[in-house]
Design a protein around this motif. Sequence first.
Motif, PDB file in Angstrom:
ATOM      1  N   THR A  48       0.886  -1.153  -0.057  1.00 33.55           N
ATOM      2  CA  THR A  48       0.032  -0.059   0.121  1.00 33.55           C
ATOM      3  C   THR A  48       0.923   1.422   0.020  1.00 33.55           C
ATOM      4  OG1 THR A  48      -1.934  -1.030   1.283  1.00 33.55           O
ATOM      5  CG2 THR A  48      -1.917   1.226   1.347  1.00 33.55           C
ATOM      6  N   LEU A  49       1.962   1.325   0.814  1.00 38.97           N
ATOM      7  CA  LEU A  49       2.871   2.441   0.790  1.00 38.97           C
ATOM      8  C   LEU A  49       3.403   2.619  -0.616  1.00 38.97           C
ATOM      9  CD1 LEU A  49       5.535   2.998   3.550  1.00 38.97           C
ATOM     10  CD2 LEU A  49       6.129   3.181   1.257  1.00 38.97           C
ATOM     11  N   ALA A  50       3.772   1.696  -1.168  1.00 39.00           N
ATOM     12  CA  ALA A  50       4.482   1.491  -2.515  1.00 39.00           C
ATOM     13  C   ALA A  50       3.266   2.328  -3.494  1.00 39.00           C
ATOM     14  CB  ALA A  50       4.770   0.538  -3.151  1.00 39.00           C
ATOM     15  N   ALA A  51       1.963   1.776  -3.528  1.00 37.35           N
ATOM     16  CA  ALA A  51       0.991   2.320  -4.320  1.00 37.35           C
ATOM     17  C   ALA A  51       0.697   3.871  -4.117  1.00 37.35           C
ATOM     18  CB  ALA A  51      -0.207   1.299  -4.117  1.00 37.35           C
ATOM     19  N   ILE A  52       0.678   4.225  -2.856  1.00 41.88           N
ATOM     20  CA  ILE A  52       0.462   5.511  -2.570  1.00 41.88           C
ATOM     21  C   ILE A  52       1.519   6.227  -2.859  1.00 41.88           C
ATOM     22  CG2 ILE A  52       0.124   7.297  -0.555  1.00 41.88           C
ATOM     23  CD1 ILE A  52      -0.982   5.050   1.101  1.00 41.88           C
ATOM     24  N   SER A  53       2.764   5.953  -2.914  1.00 39.70           N
ATOM     25  CA  SER A  53       3.964   6.723  -3.452  1.00 39.70           C
ATOM     26  C   SER A  53       4.008   7.086  -4.768  1.00 39.70           C
ATOM     27  CB  SER A  53       5.298   5.790  -2.947  1.00 39.70           C
ATOM     28  OG  SER A  53       6.387   6.806  -3.626  1.00 39.70           O
ATOM     29  N   THR A  54       3.518   5.977  -5.402  1.00 44.84           N
ATOM     30  CA  THR A  54       3.499   6.158  -7.176  1.00 44.84           C
ATOM     31  C   THR A  54       2.069   6.742  -7.420  1.00 44.84           C
ATOM     32  OG1 THR A  54       2.869   3.933  -7.133  1.00 44.84           O
ATOM     33  CG2 THR A  54       5.121   4.623  -7.430  1.00 44.84           C
ATOM     34  N   GLY A  55       0.977   7.061  -6.425  1.00 44.19           N
ATOM     35  CA  GLY A  55      -0.205   7.418  -7.020  1.00 44.19           C
ATOM     36  C   GLY A  55      -1.216   6.791  -7.965  1.00 44.19           C
ATOM     37  N   MET A  56      -1.038   5.380  -7.424  1.00 42.64           N
ATOM     38  CA  MET A  56      -1.763   4.256  -8.246  1.00 42.64           C
ATOM     39  C   MET A  56      -3.192   4.658  -8.113  1.00 42.64           C
ATOM     40  SD  MET A  56       0.364   2.271  -9.580  1.00 42.64           S
ATOM     41  CE  MET A  56      -0.502   1.075 -10.199  1.00 42.64           C
ATOM     42  N   SER A  57      -3.790   4.776  -7.133  1.00 41.12           N
ATOM     43  CA  SER A  57      -5.344   4.906  -6.795  1.00 41.12           C
ATOM     44  C   SER A  57      -6.101   4.009  -7.477  1.00 41.12           C
ATOM     45  CB  SER A  57      -5.687   6.261  -7.490  1.00 41.12           C
ATOM     46  OG  SER A  57      -5.044   7.506  -6.703  1.00 41.12           O
ATOM     47  N   ASP A  58      -5.643   2.620  -7.286  1.00 41.32           N
ATOM     48  CA  ASP A  58      -6.443   1.657  -7.969  1.00 41.32           C
ATOM     49  C   ASP A  58      -7.633   1.068  -6.921  1.00 41.32           C
ATOM     50  OD1 ASP A  58      -4.957   1.271 -10.238  1.00 41.32           O
ATOM     51  OD2 ASP A  58      -3.601  -0.139  -9.507  1.00 41.32           O
ATOM     52  N   ASN A  59      -7.508   1.346  -5.642  1.00 41.91           N
ATOM     53  CA  ASN A  59      -8.581   0.928  -4.682  1.00 41.91           C
ATOM     54  C   ASN A  59      -8.921   2.342  -4.209  1.00 41.91           C
ATOM     55  OD1 ASN A  59      -6.924   0.946  -2.605  1.00 41.91           O
ATOM     56  ND2 ASN A  59      -6.298  -0.960  -3.060  1.00 41.91           N
ATOM     57  N   LEU A  60      -9.875   2.423  -3.162  1.00 41.31           N
ATOM     58  CA  LEU A  60     -10.297   3.521  -2.472  1.00 41.31           C
ATOM     59  C   LEU A  60      -9.272   3.668  -1.335  1.00 41.31           C
ATOM     60  CD1 LEU A  60     -12.554   5.317  -2.287  1.00 41.31           C
ATOM     61  CD2 LEU A  60     -13.761   3.901  -0.506  1.00 41.31           C
ATOM     62  N   ILE A  61      -8.527   2.959  -0.638  1.00 43.28           N
ATOM     63  CA  ILE A  61      -7.507   3.317   0.304  1.00 43.28           C
ATOM     64  C   ILE A  61      -6.379   4.013  -0.606  1.00 43.28           C
ATOM     65  CG2 ILE A  61      -5.707   2.514   1.651  1.00 43.28           C
ATOM     66  CD1 ILE A  61      -7.238   0.122   2.246  1.00 43.28           C
ATOM     67  N   GLU A  62      -6.180   3.713  -1.503  1.00 41.02           N
ATOM     68  CA  GLU A  62      -5.209   4.404  -2.323  1.00 41.02           C
ATOM     69  C   GLU A  62      -5.581   5.769  -2.812  1.00 41.02           C
ATOM     70  OE1 GLU A  62      -3.846   1.890  -5.317  1.00 41.02           O
ATOM     71  OE2 GLU A  62      -3.486   0.018  -3.944  1.00 41.02           O
ATOM     72  N   ARG A  63      -6.787   5.786  -3.302  1.00 39.81           N
ATOM     73  CA  ARG A  63      -7.345   7.258  -3.838  1.00 39.81           C
ATOM     74  C   ARG A  63      -7.498   8.105  -2.641  1.00 39.81           C
ATOM     75  NH1 ARG A  63      -7.810  11.327  -7.082  1.00 39.81           N
ATOM     76  NH2 ARG A  63      -9.781  12.396  -6.705  1.00 39.81           N
ATOM     77  N   ALA A  64      -8.055   7.714  -1.596  1.00 38.60           N
ATOM     78  CA  ALA A  64      -8.336   8.500  -0.307  1.00 38.60           C
ATOM     79  C   ALA A  64      -6.806   9.054   0.121  1.00 38.60           C
ATOM     80  CB  ALA A  64      -8.672   7.738   0.731  1.00 38.60           C
ATOM     81  N   ALA A  65      -5.921   8.235   0.194  1.00 37.30           N
ATOM     82  CA  ALA A  65      -4.588   8.745   0.630  1.00 37.30           C
ATOM     83  C   ALA A  65      -4.131   9.940  -0.489  1.00 37.30           C
ATOM     84  CB  ALA A  65      -3.503   7.751   0.645  1.00 37.30           C
ATOM     85  N   ASP A  66      -4.211   9.575  -1.933  1.00 36.72           N
ATOM     86  CA  ASP A  66      -4.004  10.451  -2.914  1.00 36.72           C
ATOM     87  C   ASP A  66      -4.605  11.786  -2.780  1.00 36.72           C
ATOM     88  OD1 ASP A  66      -2.300  10.713  -5.216  1.00 36.72           O
ATOM     89  OD2 ASP A  66      -4.338  11.041  -6.362  1.00 36.72           O
ATOM     90  N   VAL A  67      -5.846  11.685  -2.268  1.00 38.65           N
ATOM     91  CA  VAL A  67      -6.835  13.146  -2.225  1.00 38.65           C
ATOM     92  C   VAL A  67      -6.215  13.750  -1.007  1.00 38.65           C
ATOM     93  CG1 VAL A  67      -8.828  13.672  -1.383  1.00 38.65           C
ATOM     94  CG2 VAL A  67      -8.782  12.104  -3.172  1.00 38.65           C
ATOM     95  N   VAL A  68      -5.668  13.120  -0.031  1.00 40.64           N
ATOM     96  CA  VAL A  68      -5.033  13.872   1.161  1.00 40.64           C
ATOM     97  C   VAL A  68      -3.841  14.442   0.927  1.00 40.64           C
ATOM     98  CG1 VAL A  68      -4.152  13.769   3.543  1.00 40.64           C
ATOM     99  CG2 VAL A  68      -6.446  12.323   2.890  1.00 40.64           C
ATOM    100  N   ILE A  69      -3.108  13.769   0.199  1.00 37.32           N
ATOM    101  CA  ILE A  69      -1.727  14.214  -0.326  1.00 37.32           C
ATOM    102  C   ILE A  69      -1.938  15.613  -1.308  1.00 37.32           C
ATOM    103  CG2 ILE A  69       0.414  14.022  -1.641  1.00 37.32           C
ATOM    104  CD1 ILE A  69       0.244  11.147  -0.595  1.00 37.32           C
ATOM    105  N   LYS A  70      -2.700  15.472  -2.084  1.00 36.05           N
ATOM    106  CA  LYS A  70      -2.853  16.624  -2.938  1.00 36.05           C
ATOM    107  C   LYS A  70      -3.777  17.687  -2.622  1.00 36.05           C
ATOM    108  CE  LYS A  70      -7.429  15.417  -5.594  1.00 36.05           C
ATOM    109  NZ  LYS A  70      -7.928  16.660  -5.506  1.00 36.05           N
ATOM    110  N   GLU A  71      -4.402  17.521  -1.432  1.00 38.09           N
ATOM    111  CA  GLU A  71      -4.989  18.592  -0.826  1.00 38.09           C
ATOM    112  C   GLU A  71      -4.378  19.416   0.172  1.00 38.09           C
ATOM    113  OE1 GLU A  71      -8.079  19.917  -1.621  1.00 38.09           O
ATOM    114  OE2 GLU A  71      -8.165  18.847  -3.427  1.00 38.09           O
ATOM    115  N   ARG A  72      -3.242  18.638   0.416  1.00 32.37           N
ATOM    116  CA  ARG A  72      -2.059  19.048   1.263  1.00 32.37           C
ATOM    117  C   ARG A  72      -2.709  19.013   2.868  1.00 32.37           C
ATOM    118  NH1 ARG A  72       0.203  19.319  -3.108  1.00 32.37           N
ATOM    119  NH2 ARG A  72       1.757  20.878  -3.498  1.00 32.37           N
ATOM    120  N   GLY A  73      -3.121  17.838   2.944  1.00 30.69           N
ATOM    121  CA  GLY A  73      -3.807  17.583   4.348  1.00 30.69           C
ATOM    122  C   GLY A  73      -2.665  16.793   5.138  1.00 30.69           C
ATOM    123  N   GLN A  74      -3.117  16.018   6.296  1.00 28.51           N
ATOM    124  CA  GLN A  74      -2.411  15.355   7.045  1.00 28.51           C
ATOM    125  C   GLN A  74      -2.397  13.769   6.814  1.00 28.51           C
ATOM    126  OE1 GLN A  74      -2.746  15.394  11.267  1.00 28.51           O
ATOM    127  NE2 GLN A  74      -0.977  14.771  11.831  1.00 28.51           N
TER     128      GLN A  74
END
Length: 206
Positions: free
Chosen positions: A108-134
């Motif tokens: 999951t860490l690798a998928a988040i690092s590369t912006g994969m967003s293949d499932n909702l966990i990865e997409r949710a993390a991608d959203v927080v990063i792009k929105e400059r959240g925590q």
Amino acid sequence: MSDFTKKITLAITGASGSAYALRLIECLVAANYQIYLLYSSAARVVFDTEVGLKLPGAPEAASTFLTEKFAAKEGQITVFGKEQWFSPVASGSAAPKTMVVCPCSTGTLAAISTGMSDNLIERAADVVIKERGQLILVPRETPFSTIHLQNMLSLSQQGVTIMPAAPGFYHNPQSINDLIDFMVGRILDHLNIEQSIMPRWGYQKS
């Protein structure tokens, strides 16, 4: 519907450390947080293996199950499936600005690092990063390979907090629960949630 202090997204993956996630949910409920909960199929297997807890696969059933287990308020814990793309966590206009992945698998860490967003966990993390959240990731693996470390560095450079599940011993733990509380206490500290489950350095009992 009850009023909640804040909203948070909590994701649980297939890494070892189910007890951390359970204790964190308990503490977030006590702090009156509304929790958007995501967990993978692998997480369900690990929960059954490590703590003997069989998490329902259907999101609505899981929401009811966890609400009852933690004596949460109505609507306080909402579980979303891995492909519920119209859930709040999938959009920057609706997602909480805070997210924790605990425990976080290196996959999951690798998928988040590369912006994969293949499932909702990865997409949710991608959203927080792009929105400059925590975003706080709690990986549980040992040893870390160069690939793992490179992914962590990339995420850290984007403002993500990498908090490996590595409890300390300076508070003289007497049980496994004390070790669990050490890590959960550190997560709560970073979320600016008042906690008394783990004394801070310099305040521990002598």
